[in-house]
Design a protein around this motif. Structure first.
Motif, short mmCIF file in Angstrom:
data_model
loop_
_atom_site.label_atom_id
_atom_site.label_comp_id
_atom_site.label_asym_id
_atom_site.label_seq_id
_atom_site.Cartn_x
_atom_site.Cartn_y
_atom_site.Cartn_z
N HIS A 227 0.81 -1.23 0.00
CA HIS A 227 0.00 0.00 0.00
C HIS A 227 0.84 1.28 0.00
O HIS A 227 0.38 2.32 -0.45
CB HIS A 227 -0.94 -0.01 1.21
N ARG A 228 2.04 1.20 0.59
CA ARG A 228 2.99 2.31 0.60
C ARG A 228 2.58 3.49 1.47
O ARG A 228 3.40 4.34 1.77
CB ARG A 228 3.25 2.81 -0.83
N HIS A 229 1.34 3.55 1.89
CA HIS A 229 0.87 4.60 2.79
C HIS A 229 0.28 3.94 4.04
O HIS A 229 -0.32 2.87 3.96
CB HIS A 229 -0.18 5.48 2.10
N TRP A 230 0.43 4.62 5.16
CA TRP A 230 0.09 3.98 6.43
C TRP A 230 -1.41 3.75 6.60
O TRP A 230 -1.82 2.74 7.17
CB TRP A 230 0.64 4.81 7.59
N LEU A 231 -2.27 4.68 6.10
CA LEU A 231 -3.70 4.55 6.36
C LEU A 231 -4.31 3.32 5.66
O LEU A 231 -4.97 2.51 6.34
CB LEU A 231 -4.44 5.82 5.96
N PRO A 232 -4.15 3.13 4.35
CA PRO A 232 -4.71 1.91 3.76
C PRO A 232 -4.08 0.65 4.32
O PRO A 232 -4.76 -0.38 4.45
CB PRO A 232 -4.44 2.08 2.26
N ASN B 5 -6.36 -2.20 6.09
CA ASN B 5 -6.34 -3.58 5.61
C ASN B 5 -5.90 -4.54 6.70
O ASN B 5 -6.36 -5.68 6.75
CB ASN B 5 -5.42 -3.70 4.39
N ALA B 6 -5.01 -4.10 7.55
CA ALA B 6 -4.60 -4.94 8.67
C ALA B 6 -5.75 -5.15 9.65
O ALA B 6 -5.92 -6.23 10.22
CB ALA B 6 -3.40 -4.32 9.38
N ALA B 7 -6.58 -4.11 9.84
CA ALA B 7 -7.65 -4.17 10.82
C ALA B 7 -8.89 -4.89 10.29
O ALA B 7 -9.53 -5.66 11.03
CB ALA B 7 -8.04 -2.75 11.25
N LEU B 8 -9.24 -4.66 9.03
CA LEU B 8 -10.48 -5.22 8.49
C LEU B 8 -10.28 -5.56 7.01
O LEU B 8 -10.71 -4.85 6.12
CB LEU B 8 -11.63 -4.21 8.65
N PRO B 9 -9.61 -6.68 6.74
CA PRO B 9 -9.37 -7.05 5.35
C PRO B 9 -10.64 -7.61 4.69
O PRO B 9 -11.53 -8.10 5.39
CB PRO B 9 -8.29 -8.13 5.48
N PRO B 10 -10.70 -7.56 3.37
CA PRO B 10 -9.68 -6.99 2.48
C PRO B 10 -9.98 -5.54 2.14
O PRO B 10 -11.13 -5.09 2.24
CB PRO B 10 -9.83 -7.86 1.23
N ASN B 11 -8.95 -4.79 1.72
CA ASN B 11 -9.20 -3.53 1.06
C ASN B 11 -9.71 -3.82 -0.34
O ASN B 11 -9.35 -4.83 -0.95
CB ASN B 11 -7.91 -2.69 0.96
N VAL B 12 -10.57 -2.96 -0.85
CA VAL B 12 -11.16 -3.16 -2.16
C VAL B 12 -10.94 -1.92 -3.01
O VAL B 12 -11.09 -0.79 -2.53
CB VAL B 12 -12.66 -3.48 -2.06
N LEU C 18 -5.36 -8.50 0.21
CA LEU C 18 -5.04 -8.93 1.56
C LEU C 18 -3.71 -9.65 1.58
O LEU C 18 -3.18 -10.02 0.52
CB LEU C 18 -6.15 -9.79 2.16
N SER C 19 -3.16 -9.80 2.76
CA SER C 19 -1.83 -10.40 2.88
C SER C 19 -1.92 -11.93 2.83
O SER C 19 -2.98 -12.52 3.01
CB SER C 19 -1.18 -9.98 4.21
N ARG C 20 -0.78 -12.54 2.60
CA ARG C 20 -0.72 -14.00 2.59
C ARG C 20 -1.19 -14.56 3.93
O ARG C 20 -1.96 -15.52 3.97
CB ARG C 20 0.72 -14.47 2.32
#
Length: 303
Positions: free
Chosen positions: A61-66, A70-77, A97-99
């Motif tokens: 994501h390269r930015h802390w907010l996304p 995504n860490a808190a409530l995956p997946p990002n869409v 989402l992460s592996r």
């Protein structure tokens, strides 16, 4: 999971979008998986379903907010638009989402049924970072199928043809999510690839120590007696599933560019219920959501 030698227009679109995603995010992308209705039909005019699996939130994501969301409530869409040669413009809903997040949701004990319920279905690996990532994706697909088969034995009939187990399972998994599809939608998943589901179900039963021997009429009896433990466990997943979906939709309203229009499009595509949005509703999707949801519930567009 192999890409066909003569890919459909939808497959060509998925490959093109996967290349775009990898060009933007590089080696942070472990795998890109293509599944869903457009994969089944080969129709590139709809919204393709892609899952991107990565090895690190910040790296992708390269930015802390996304990364935090995504860490808190995956997946990002996110929605991706690209161009495929010979096809034209293609669009995809891309879940990220992460592996580790993906693997946790393949387990039979997970409360979130969305990953194994999707990836027990035929899936195409449209990008793998390397041979290890390709092997990982194949193993993940096998684990998803095994988990689905176990829950089919737990929730399904005591004895039935393989199709009976899948139909019961998909009715349960659809019921555990906030879905816009009409009843019976889960049957179409099985009907699109009966050899895949029915041929592999005995193998999955046998791998988990269940009776996989068909009788003279081809019926299976895995040998799991009815249990309050399984029905209570699924009731909990059903109870948690819809609020979890709502939370993801609320997050998407803030993080998914054009998310309100996408959701309206998806509802109309799957249920036939048109949802005209005002400019105010587009600007304030969370505030508008309760009234819109009530309207859809009254129409029977969501359950």
């Amino acid at each position: 999971m192999a890409v066909p030698t003569a890919p459909s227009s939808a497959m060509a679109g998925a490959l093109a979008l996967a290349r775009d995603i990898v060009a933007e995010h590089g080696d942070a992308v472990r795998a890109v998986l293509f599944y869903g209705s457009c994969r089944r039909t080969g129709d590139a005019s709809g919204l393709l379903d892609l899952y991107v699996v990565h090895d690190g939130q910040r790296a992708f994501h390269r930015h802390w907010l996304p990364a935090l969301l995504n860490a808190a409530l995956p997946p990002n869409v996110m929605q991706r638009v690209g161009h495929a040669e010979g096809v034209g413009e293609v669009r995809a809903k891309v879940a990220v989402l992460s592996r580790r997040q993906f693997e946790r949701r393949l387990r039979a004990g997970t409360m979130d049924t969305t990953i194994w319920a999707r990836f027990c279905q035929p899936t195409t690996l449209v990008h793998a970072r390397d041979a290890e990532a390709a092997a990982w994706a194949a193993t993940a697909g096998a684990r998803a199928f095994a988990t689905a088969a176990l829950w089919a034995a737990r929730l399904g009939p005591r004895q039935a043809a393989p199709a009976g187990f899948w139909q019961a399972l998909f009715a349960s998994t659809y019921g555990a999510e906030l879905r816009t599809e009409r009843r019976g939608r889960g049957n179409s998943i099985h009907e699109a690839a009966p050899e895949w589901f029915d041929g592999n179900l005995p193998l999955a039963f046998a791998a988990q120590g269940l009776d996989a021997r068909p009788d003279a009429e081809g019926r299976l009896a895995p040998g799991l007696p009815p249990s309050r433990r399984w029905s209570a466990g699924w009731a909990l997943r059903r109870w948690l599933g819809k609020p979890l979906n709502v939370a993801r939709l609320v997050k998407a309203a803030f993080t998914f560019e054009g998310g309100a229009d996408y959701l309206a499009w998806k509802i109309e595509r799957h249920s036939g219920e048109a949802l005209a949005l005002t400019d105010w509703q587009r600007r304030h999707p969370v505030l508008a959501a309760p009234r819109l949801l009530w309207r859809l519930l009254r129409r029977g567009a969501v359950r």
